[in-house]
Design a protein around this motif. Sequence first.
Motif, PDB file in Angstrom:
ATOM      1  N   GLU A  52      23.779  67.348  25.397  1.00 50.09           N
ATOM      2  CA  GLU A  52      23.094  68.306  26.144  1.00 50.09           C
ATOM      3  C   GLU A  52      22.150  68.962  25.081  1.00 50.09           C
ATOM      4  OE1 GLU A  52      24.487  72.346  27.662  1.00 50.09           O
ATOM      5  OE2 GLU A  52      25.048  70.676  29.167  1.00 50.09           O
ATOM      6  N   ILE A  53      20.895  69.353  25.142  1.00 51.50           N
ATOM      7  CA  ILE A  53      20.160  69.891  24.131  1.00 51.50           C
ATOM      8  C   ILE A  53      19.559  71.114  24.710  1.00 51.50           C
ATOM      9  CG2 ILE A  53      19.611  67.904  22.760  1.00 51.50           C
ATOM     10  CD1 ILE A  53      17.134  67.925  24.245  1.00 51.50           C
ATOM     11  N   TRP A  54      19.671  71.570  26.015  1.00 54.07           N
ATOM     12  CA  TRP A  54      19.030  72.768  26.432  1.00 54.07           C
ATOM     13  C   TRP A  54      19.752  73.168  27.730  1.00 54.07           C
ATOM     14  CZ3 TRP A  54      16.076  73.769  31.121  1.00 54.07           C
ATOM     15  CH2 TRP A  54      15.695  75.023  31.270  1.00 54.07           C
ATOM     16  N   SER A  55      20.177  74.276  28.359  1.00 53.30           N
ATOM     17  CA  SER A  55      20.557  74.803  29.328  1.00 53.30           C
ATOM     18  C   SER A  55      19.906  75.901  29.772  1.00 53.30           C
ATOM     19  CB  SER A  55      21.985  74.736  29.309  1.00 53.30           C
ATOM     20  OG  SER A  55      22.272  75.527  28.584  1.00 53.30           O
ATOM     21  N   ASP A  56      19.891  76.449  31.120  1.00 50.81           N
ATOM     22  CA  ASP A  56      19.289  77.790  31.600  1.00 50.81           C
ATOM     23  C   ASP A  56      19.978  78.001  32.843  1.00 50.81           C
ATOM     24  OD1 ASP A  56      17.189  79.877  31.178  1.00 50.81           O
ATOM     25  OD2 ASP A  56      16.683  79.018  33.216  1.00 50.81           O
ATOM     26  N   ASN A  57      20.055  79.622  33.064  1.00 51.06           N
ATOM     27  CA  ASN A  57      20.968  79.966  34.283  1.00 51.06           C
ATOM     28  C   ASN A  57      19.940  81.104  35.079  1.00 51.06           C
ATOM     29  OD1 ASN A  57      23.052  79.856  36.053  1.00 51.06           O
ATOM     30  ND2 ASN A  57      23.776  81.852  35.013  1.00 51.06           N
ATOM     31  N   SER A  58      18.619  80.990  34.938  1.00 48.74           N
ATOM     32  CA  SER A  58      17.951  82.097  35.195  1.00 48.74           C
ATOM     33  C   SER A  58      17.521  81.598  36.960  1.00 48.74           C
ATOM     34  CB  SER A  58      16.581  82.184  34.649  1.00 48.74           C
ATOM     35  OG  SER A  58      15.821  81.074  34.842  1.00 48.74           O
ATOM     36  N   ASN A  59      16.858  82.669  37.481  1.00 47.97           N
ATOM     37  CA  ASN A  59      16.497  82.319  38.884  1.00 47.97           C
ATOM     38  C   ASN A  59      14.999  82.684  39.178  1.00 47.97           C
ATOM     39  OD1 ASN A  59      17.102  81.718  41.737  1.00 47.97           O
ATOM     40  ND2 ASN A  59      17.116  83.795  42.258  1.00 47.97           N
ATOM     41  N   ALA A  60      14.134  82.032  38.248  1.00 45.98           N
ATOM     42  CA  ALA A  60      12.998  82.501  38.342  1.00 45.98           C
ATOM     43  C   ALA A  60      12.015  81.723  39.285  1.00 45.98           C
ATOM     44  CB  ALA A  60      12.129  82.205  36.988  1.00 45.98           C
ATOM     45  N   ALA A  61      11.295  82.600  40.028  1.00 45.32           N
ATOM     46  CA  ALA A  61      10.616  81.758  41.046  1.00 45.32           C
ATOM     47  C   ALA A  61       9.222  81.291  40.634  1.00 45.32           C
ATOM     48  CB  ALA A  61      10.205  82.751  42.430  1.00 45.32           C
ATOM     49  N   GLU A  62       8.986  81.721  39.629  1.00 39.31           N
ATOM     50  CA  GLU A  62       7.346  81.112  39.073  1.00 39.31           C
ATOM     51  C   GLU A  62       7.603  80.032  38.269  1.00 39.31           C
ATOM     52  OE1 GLU A  62       4.390  82.590  39.696  1.00 39.31           O
ATOM     53  OE2 GLU A  62       5.232  84.294  40.985  1.00 39.31           O
TER      54      GLU A  62
ATOM     55  N   PRO B 287       3.250  82.172  25.645  1.00 32.85           N
ATOM     56  CA  PRO B 287       3.983  83.115  26.394  1.00 32.85           C
ATOM     57  C   PRO B 287       4.308  82.919  27.686  1.00 32.85           C
ATOM     58  CG  PRO B 287       1.523  83.860  26.262  1.00 32.85           C
ATOM     59  CD  PRO B 287       1.759  82.433  25.702  1.00 32.85           C
ATOM     60  N   VAL B 288       5.110  83.688  28.335  1.00 33.75           N
ATOM     61  CA  VAL B 288       5.372  83.504  29.796  1.00 33.75           C
ATOM     62  C   VAL B 288       5.004  84.720  30.642  1.00 33.75           C
ATOM     63  CG1 VAL B 288       7.388  83.275  31.444  1.00 33.75           C
ATOM     64  CG2 VAL B 288       7.818  82.503  29.024  1.00 33.75           C
ATOM     65  N   VAL B 289       4.118  84.252  31.526  1.00 31.39           N
ATOM     66  CA  VAL B 289       3.509  85.127  32.388  1.00 31.39           C
ATOM     67  C   VAL B 289       4.500  85.582  33.295  1.00 31.39           C
ATOM     68  CG1 VAL B 289       1.191  84.258  32.221  1.00 31.39           C
ATOM     69  CG2 VAL B 289       2.708  83.534  34.269  1.00 31.39           C
ATOM     70  N   ALA B 290       4.116  87.085  33.705  1.00 29.12           N
ATOM     71  CA  ALA B 290       5.161  87.840  34.758  1.00 29.12           C
ATOM     72  C   ALA B 290       4.027  88.416  35.678  1.00 29.12           C
ATOM     73  CB  ALA B 290       5.694  88.879  33.913  1.00 29.12           C
ATOM     74  N   PRO B 291       4.432  88.988  36.953  1.00 33.39           N
ATOM     75  CA  PRO B 291       3.768  89.524  37.734  1.00 33.39           C
ATOM     76  C   PRO B 291       2.803  90.824  37.546  1.00 33.39           C
ATOM     77  CG  PRO B 291       6.027  88.944  38.674  1.00 33.39           C
ATOM     78  CD  PRO B 291       5.916  88.803  37.278  1.00 33.39           C
ATOM     79  N   VAL B 292       1.658  90.976  38.162  1.00 37.66           N
ATOM     80  CA  VAL B 292       0.945  92.075  37.798  1.00 37.66           C
ATOM     81  C   VAL B 292       1.328  93.136  38.624  1.00 37.66           C
ATOM     82  CG1 VAL B 292      -1.436  93.177  38.434  1.00 37.66           C
ATOM     83  CG2 VAL B 292      -1.327  90.915  37.706  1.00 37.66           C
TER      84      VAL B 292
ATOM     85  N   ASP C 296      -1.030  84.946  37.952  1.00 36.46           N
ATOM     86  CA  ASP C 296      -1.544  84.801  39.197  1.00 36.46           C
ATOM     87  C   ASP C 296      -2.646  86.046  39.380  1.00 36.46           C
ATOM     88  OD1 ASP C 296       0.558  83.208  40.108  1.00 36.46           O
ATOM     89  OD2 ASP C 296       1.987  84.903  40.549  1.00 36.46           O
ATOM     90  N   SER C 297      -3.458  85.416  40.275  1.00 34.52           N
ATOM     91  CA  SER C 297      -4.828  86.372  40.734  1.00 34.52           C
ATOM     92  C   SER C 297      -4.497  87.304  41.541  1.00 34.52           C
ATOM     93  CB  SER C 297      -5.854  85.610  41.324  1.00 34.52           C
ATOM     94  OG  SER C 297      -5.516  85.043  42.482  1.00 34.52           O
ATOM     95  N   PHE C 298      -5.081  88.584  41.271  1.00 35.16           N
ATOM     96  CA  PHE C 298      -4.923  89.878  42.185  1.00 35.16           C
ATOM     97  C   PHE C 298      -6.130  90.480  42.490  1.00 35.16           C
ATOM     98  CE2 PHE C 298      -5.399  90.737  37.686  1.00 35.16           C
ATOM     99  CZ  PHE C 298      -6.120  92.166  37.693  1.00 35.16           C
ATOM    100  N   THR C 299      -6.015  91.371  43.664  1.00 34.61           N
ATOM    101  CA  THR C 299      -7.104  92.197  43.913  1.00 34.61           C
ATOM    102  C   THR C 299      -6.756  93.694  44.181  1.00 34.61           C
ATOM    103  OG1 THR C 299      -7.646  90.083  45.466  1.00 34.61           O
ATOM    104  CG2 THR C 299      -8.857  92.249  46.093  1.00 34.61           C
ATOM    105  N   PRO C 300      -7.370  94.349  43.342  1.00 37.24           N
ATOM    106  CA  PRO C 300      -7.093  95.811  43.634  1.00 37.24           C
ATOM    107  C   PRO C 300      -7.541  96.386  44.929  1.00 37.24           C
ATOM    108  CG  PRO C 300      -8.709  95.593  42.031  1.00 37.24           C
ATOM    109  CD  PRO C 300      -8.296  94.185  42.411  1.00 37.24           C
ATOM    110  N   GLY C 301      -7.015  97.662  45.400  1.00 40.19           N
ATOM    111  CA  GLY C 301      -7.561  97.987  46.537  1.00 40.19           C
ATOM    112  C   GLY C 301      -6.813  99.066  47.203  1.00 40.19           C
ATOM    113  N   GLN C 302      -6.992  99.876  47.931  1.00 38.52           N
ATOM    114  CA  GLN C 302      -6.543 101.060  48.453  1.00 38.52           C
ATOM    115  C   GLN C 302      -6.741 101.110  50.142  1.00 38.52           C
ATOM    116  OE1 GLN C 302      -5.980 104.692  46.441  1.00 38.52           O
ATOM    117  NE2 GLN C 302      -6.300 105.832  48.183  1.00 38.52           N
TER     118      GLN C 302
END
Length: 205
Positions: free
Chosen positions: A11-21, A74-79, A161-167
Amino acid sequence: MSVNNGSGWVEIWSDNSNAAEWRTVGVPLAASYVGATIQLKFTVDKDVANNGYFYDDVLLDEVQVIQAPTCFEPVVAPVTNLAPNSATLNWAAPLAPAPAPAGGYEYYYSTSSTPPTAATVGTIVPGFSANIPSLVSGTTYYWWVRSVCSASDKSLWVEGDSFTPGQIGGGTATHAYLPVYSCSGFNYSQQIYTATEIANSGWNK
């Protein structure tokens, strides 16, 4: 993740995250494997940590055995902080055991989905986020980020992830009985917006 060069699985790598991306993970191989014929094995151990995750599965794509890059992505994260005319781009350091880039990170955003090239000049920042002002409400934006290990050594661009600003709406009125009216058994409020207001906000996309 385990590797076998004919002498047994290690075994050379393991992970226990729950990332959806989707994310890119770089796993280094020992020097003893260089030039050898190897097998790779990916195993999911159902809820070994008793974390209660529902699926406990994994999706794999583009598995490559290559010479390690000198600068890791790097690892992207949500806007976040999405507002009518601004937003905050977020990312995290390359996944361990990859080292953090000495020169920070470089981001690039555009109203075009065409990705930047290695020669594209972005904006370099030392941290893990960038506030983007002066955006146009209702316009879709695309963005990328890469690690900067030095002026001549940068990672590949990673797409967020692309995004659209608005109100929707812009009123500032308040009422003494909302949101809580203690002299009644219930309280209720609603907002009504026209089709034009929703279309102009960008939230109908």
